[in-house]
Design a protein around this motif. Sequence first.
Motif, PDB file in Angstrom:
ATOM      1  N   VAL A 154     -13.196  -4.842   2.870  1.00  0.00           N
ATOM      2  CA  VAL A 154     -11.870  -4.232   3.119  1.00  0.00           C
ATOM      3  C   VAL A 154     -11.710  -3.919   4.604  1.00  0.00           C
ATOM      4  CG1 VAL A 154     -10.472  -2.160   2.718  1.00  0.00           C
ATOM      5  CG2 VAL A 154     -11.557  -3.340   0.789  1.00  0.00           C
ATOM      6  N   TYR A 155     -12.766  -3.449   5.223  1.00  0.00           N
ATOM      7  CA  TYR A 155     -12.694  -3.165   6.661  1.00  0.00           C
ATOM      8  C   TYR A 155     -12.358  -4.440   7.440  1.00  0.00           C
ATOM      9  CZ  TYR A 155     -14.185  -2.299  11.437  1.00  0.00           C
ATOM     10  OH  TYR A 155     -14.218  -2.223  12.810  1.00  0.00           O
ATOM     11  N   LYS A 156     -13.059  -5.524   7.132  1.00  0.00           N
ATOM     12  CA  LYS A 156     -12.840  -6.784   7.854  1.00  0.00           C
ATOM     13  C   LYS A 156     -11.431  -7.332   7.644  1.00  0.00           C
ATOM     14  CE  LYS A 156     -17.674  -8.366   7.714  1.00  0.00           C
ATOM     15  NZ  LYS A 156     -18.602  -9.381   7.117  1.00  0.00           N
ATOM     16  N   ILE A 157     -10.973  -7.335   6.406  1.00  0.00           N
ATOM     17  CA  ILE A 157      -9.648  -7.893   6.099  1.00  0.00           C
ATOM     18  C   ILE A 157      -8.535  -7.043   6.701  1.00  0.00           C
ATOM     19  CG2 ILE A 157      -8.008  -8.396   4.229  1.00  0.00           C
ATOM     20  CD1 ILE A 157     -10.162 -10.478   4.408  1.00  0.00           C
ATOM     21  N   SER A 158      -8.768  -5.723   6.786  1.00  0.00           N
ATOM     22  CA  SER A 158      -7.706  -4.817   7.242  1.00  0.00           C
ATOM     23  C   SER A 158      -7.507  -4.805   8.753  1.00  0.00           C
ATOM     24  CB  SER A 158      -7.990  -3.384   6.768  1.00  0.00           C
ATOM     25  OG  SER A 158      -9.067  -2.806   7.499  1.00  0.00           O
ATOM     26  N   GLN A 159      -8.397  -5.402   9.512  1.00  0.00           N
ATOM     27  CA  GLN A 159      -8.307  -5.307  10.974  1.00  0.00           C
ATOM     28  C   GLN A 159      -7.317  -6.277  11.623  1.00  0.00           C
ATOM     29  OE1 GLN A 159      -9.861  -2.601  12.455  1.00  0.00           O
ATOM     30  NE2 GLN A 159     -10.201  -2.262  10.254  1.00  0.00           N
ATOM     31  N   PRO A 160      -7.241  -7.549  11.221  1.00  0.00           N
ATOM     32  CA  PRO A 160      -6.353  -8.482  11.931  1.00  0.00           C
ATOM     33  C   PRO A 160      -4.882  -8.086  11.807  1.00  0.00           C
ATOM     34  CG  PRO A 160      -7.916  -9.662  10.531  1.00  0.00           C
ATOM     35  CD  PRO A 160      -8.000  -8.229  10.148  1.00  0.00           C
ATOM     36  N   THR A 161      -4.230  -7.869  12.918  1.00  0.00           N
ATOM     37  CA  THR A 161      -2.800  -7.535  12.899  1.00  0.00           C
ATOM     38  C   THR A 161      -1.942  -8.780  12.667  1.00  0.00           C
ATOM     39  OG1 THR A 161      -2.780  -7.724  15.314  1.00  0.00           O
ATOM     40  CG2 THR A 161      -3.071  -5.521  14.377  1.00  0.00           C
ATOM     41  N   SER A 162      -2.557  -9.969  12.755  1.00  0.00           N
ATOM     42  CA  SER A 162      -1.820 -11.201  12.451  1.00  0.00           C
ATOM     43  C   SER A 162      -1.524 -11.297  10.960  1.00  0.00           C
ATOM     44  CB  SER A 162      -2.638 -12.426  12.886  1.00  0.00           C
ATOM     45  OG  SER A 162      -3.900 -12.453  12.245  1.00  0.00           O
ATOM     46  N   LEU A 163      -2.330 -10.583  10.165  1.00  0.00           N
ATOM     47  CA  LEU A 163      -2.063 -10.449   8.745  1.00  0.00           C
ATOM     48  C   LEU A 163      -1.340  -9.124   8.542  1.00  0.00           C
ATOM     49  CD1 LEU A 163      -5.581 -11.438   7.325  1.00  0.00           C
ATOM     50  CD2 LEU A 163      -3.627 -12.947   7.749  1.00  0.00           C
ATOM     51  N   SER A 164      -0.587  -9.018   7.481  1.00  0.00           N
ATOM     52  CA  SER A 164       0.103  -7.754   7.204  1.00  0.00           C
ATOM     53  C   SER A 164      -0.949  -6.711   6.843  1.00  0.00           C
ATOM     54  CB  SER A 164       1.091  -7.951   6.056  1.00  0.00           C
ATOM     55  OG  SER A 164       1.896  -6.818   5.916  1.00  0.00           O
ATOM     56  N   ASN A 165      -1.031  -5.649   7.636  1.00  0.00           N
ATOM     57  CA  ASN A 165      -2.134  -4.707   7.458  1.00  0.00           C
ATOM     58  C   ASN A 165      -1.845  -3.327   8.024  1.00  0.00           C
ATOM     59  OD1 ASN A 165      -4.534  -5.535   6.069  1.00  0.00           O
ATOM     60  ND2 ASN A 165      -4.880  -7.088   7.647  1.00  0.00           N
ATOM     61  N   VAL A 166      -2.539  -2.341   7.473  1.00  0.00           N
ATOM     62  CA  VAL A 166      -2.746  -1.062   8.156  1.00  0.00           C
ATOM     63  C   VAL A 166      -4.258  -1.012   8.401  1.00  0.00           C
ATOM     64  CG1 VAL A 166      -0.763   0.181   7.235  1.00  0.00           C
ATOM     65  CG2 VAL A 166      -2.859   0.128   5.899  1.00  0.00           C
ATOM     66  N   PRO A 167      -4.716  -1.052   9.655  1.00  0.00           N
ATOM     67  CA  PRO A 167      -6.157  -1.054   9.932  1.00  0.00           C
ATOM     68  C   PRO A 167      -6.840   0.176   9.333  1.00  0.00           C
ATOM     69  CG  PRO A 167      -4.927  -1.660  11.889  1.00  0.00           C
ATOM     70  CD  PRO A 167      -3.925  -1.177  10.894  1.00  0.00           C
ATOM     71  N   LEU A 168      -7.895  -0.056   8.576  1.00  0.00           N
ATOM     72  CA  LEU A 168      -8.629   1.029   7.937  1.00  0.00           C
ATOM     73  C   LEU A 168      -9.959   1.220   8.654  1.00  0.00           C
ATOM     74  CD1 LEU A 168      -7.979   0.025   4.205  1.00  0.00           C
ATOM     75  CD2 LEU A 168      -6.698   1.679   5.578  1.00  0.00           C
ATOM     76  N   ARG A 169     -10.374   2.464   8.800  1.00  0.00           N
ATOM     77  CA  ARG A 169     -11.642   2.774   9.467  1.00  0.00           C
ATOM     78  C   ARG A 169     -12.827   2.432   8.551  1.00  0.00           C
ATOM     79  NH1 ARG A 169     -11.663   5.976  13.972  1.00  0.00           N
ATOM     80  NH2 ARG A 169      -9.621   6.770  14.662  1.00  0.00           N
ATOM     81  N   ARG A 170     -13.898   1.959   9.175  1.00  0.00           N
ATOM     82  CA  ARG A 170     -15.101   1.617   8.410  1.00  0.00           C
ATOM     83  C   ARG A 170     -15.655   2.852   7.704  1.00  0.00           C
ATOM     84  NH1 ARG A 170     -17.691  -1.456  11.813  1.00  0.00           N
ATOM     85  NH2 ARG A 170     -18.045  -3.435  10.719  1.00  0.00           N
ATOM     86  N   ASP A 171     -15.570   4.010   8.348  1.00  0.00           N
ATOM     87  CA  ASP A 171     -16.085   5.248   7.748  1.00  0.00           C
ATOM     88  C   ASP A 171     -14.959   6.111   7.178  1.00  0.00           C
ATOM     89  OD1 ASP A 171     -14.853   5.895  10.102  1.00  0.00           O
ATOM     90  OD2 ASP A 171     -16.427   7.246  10.823  1.00  0.00           O
ATOM     91  N   GLY A 172     -13.788   5.520   7.007  1.00  0.00           N
ATOM     92  CA  GLY A 172     -12.635   6.297   6.568  1.00  0.00           C
ATOM     93  C   GLY A 172     -12.590   6.531   5.066  1.00  0.00           C
ATOM     94  N   LYS A 173     -11.816   7.558   4.673  1.00  0.00           N
ATOM     95  CA  LYS A 173     -11.556   7.842   3.260  1.00  0.00           C
ATOM     96  C   LYS A 173     -10.050   7.938   3.068  1.00  0.00           C
ATOM     97  CE  LYS A 173     -15.896  10.052   1.907  1.00  0.00           C
ATOM     98  NZ  LYS A 173     -16.527  11.219   1.241  1.00  0.00           N
ATOM     99  N   TYR A 174      -9.566   7.265   2.040  1.00  0.00           N
ATOM    100  CA  TYR A 174      -8.127   7.181   1.802  1.00  0.00           C
ATOM    101  C   TYR A 174      -7.848   7.427   0.322  1.00  0.00           C
ATOM    102  CZ  TYR A 174      -8.508   4.812   6.294  1.00  0.00           C
ATOM    103  OH  TYR A 174      -8.801   4.505   7.597  1.00  0.00           O
ATOM    104  N   ASN A 175      -6.722   8.091   0.033  1.00  0.00           N
ATOM    105  CA  ASN A 175      -6.406   8.303  -1.377  1.00  0.00           C
ATOM    106  C   ASN A 175      -5.590   7.141  -1.928  1.00  0.00           C
ATOM    107  OD1 ASN A 175      -3.505   8.873  -1.160  1.00  0.00           O
ATOM    108  ND2 ASN A 175      -4.108  10.859  -0.265  1.00  0.00           N
ATOM    109  N   VAL A 176      -5.574   7.042  -3.226  1.00  0.00           N
ATOM    110  CA  VAL A 176      -4.934   5.913  -3.907  1.00  0.00           C
ATOM    111  C   VAL A 176      -3.457   5.821  -3.585  1.00  0.00           C
ATOM    112  CG1 VAL A 176      -4.263   5.046  -6.196  1.00  0.00           C
ATOM    113  CG2 VAL A 176      -6.624   5.761  -5.778  1.00  0.00           C
TER     114      VAL A 176
END
Length: 453
Positions: A97-119
Amino acid sequence: MKKYSYQKCTAIVLAFIMFFSLFAGVNQAKAEAGLNVNADGAILVDGETGKVLYEKNADSPLGIASMTKMMSEYLLLDAVKHGKVKWNQEYSVSELVYKISQPTSLSNVPLRRDGKYNVRELYEAMAIYSANGATIALAEVIAGSETNFVKMMNEKAKKLGLKNTKFVNSTGLNNKDYHGEQPQGTGADEENVMSPRDVATLAFHLINEYPDVLKTASTPMKVFREGTTDRIVMKNWNWMLPSLVYGYKGMDGLKTGTTDFAGYCFTGTATRDGKRFITVVQNAKDSSGKNDGYKARFGETKKMLDYAFSNYTKEELVAKHYQVKGHKTIPVIKGKEDKVKIYTKSAINMVIPNNEKDNYKPVLVLDKKKVNKNGEVTAPIKKGEKLGYLTIEPKNGDKVSFLTEEGQKKVQVDIIAVQDVEKANWFVLMMRSIGNFFGDVGHGISSTVKGWF
């Protein structure tokens, strides 16, 4: 002279007939060409019943890109409904998920490798901004891995009756964008495919079973991680929402999709004056056949919605407590009364072409489990008891097509008993039997005597 006049009149009549036949043919051709959508596949349906109003290559499997996320939304909302997932449940970011979320060329919100997010925030990122990393994160929340989630997607597709559908990932990306880490059992160059009918059926289930999805899908802009250094403004990719670039009155969903394979796709839905329509375009193009991107998919969607709102109306075709002519009662056996009144429990409303209300007829279907081969029902009968159903069909024999059996049942209403009919007591039944016996005997004697002469 008389013969000449007769021939002349006949010629004039034939000329008129040919003229009006030609005129009618032109009008019919115009009607058939009233809606021509420039896309590889398209469909237009009534959002309440799933009645199909227009289709083009409706059963051809085509690329869907991020329209895939409608199935991811459906499975998430289903999991929340059944208590398997909670909105405030926290997720720790996996390496994929970290890898896929980083490229801004894809539709994304970059997520931190050590981050926590709610559903909930991951869901909003997926539904509003089509965030791919967030979508895979939700797949892992629900199924443990995206591989397991893809199995769930295909299983649900079968249960929903989607016959021309194949999912290979949860996002709609081309599997090559996973750089070798795509779901197990899928090829590196595979993409998800669905037919327009399947896409519309999925959308139909989604908005009717989980209508709250439209509250999120219709959000034009939302800030992800407000108040943090990770703050991102998420602008909805559905530019047909009323306040955006191609704003359309009543538009409140549902999902865009774009890849080189799928082209520009869009599942739209809008409501006005008590009518809701669902549209699907796959690989939309402009009038010259060129793929000019956003304008094409929104332009072709507008074309379909304009056509639907202008040419269709929602009509009450059968009123509540309607009685079918010639079938206002059903014969009763073993009852204190010899018949029972019946009528419809509720009204039938359906979207139909303008000014065609008189082109539909009621069709009565009695329950074979309650009505015998002679058309009789056995007492006792309770007031309000269902004895069959009533539906409607075009008088000209045209076939009316629906996406689902559930949708078709929305244009069926129960036929119920108007009053109680108690069972007659044993003495009355015995006397009736005796009367019927002698009546039959008398009839037989009478027939025999008549046969003598």
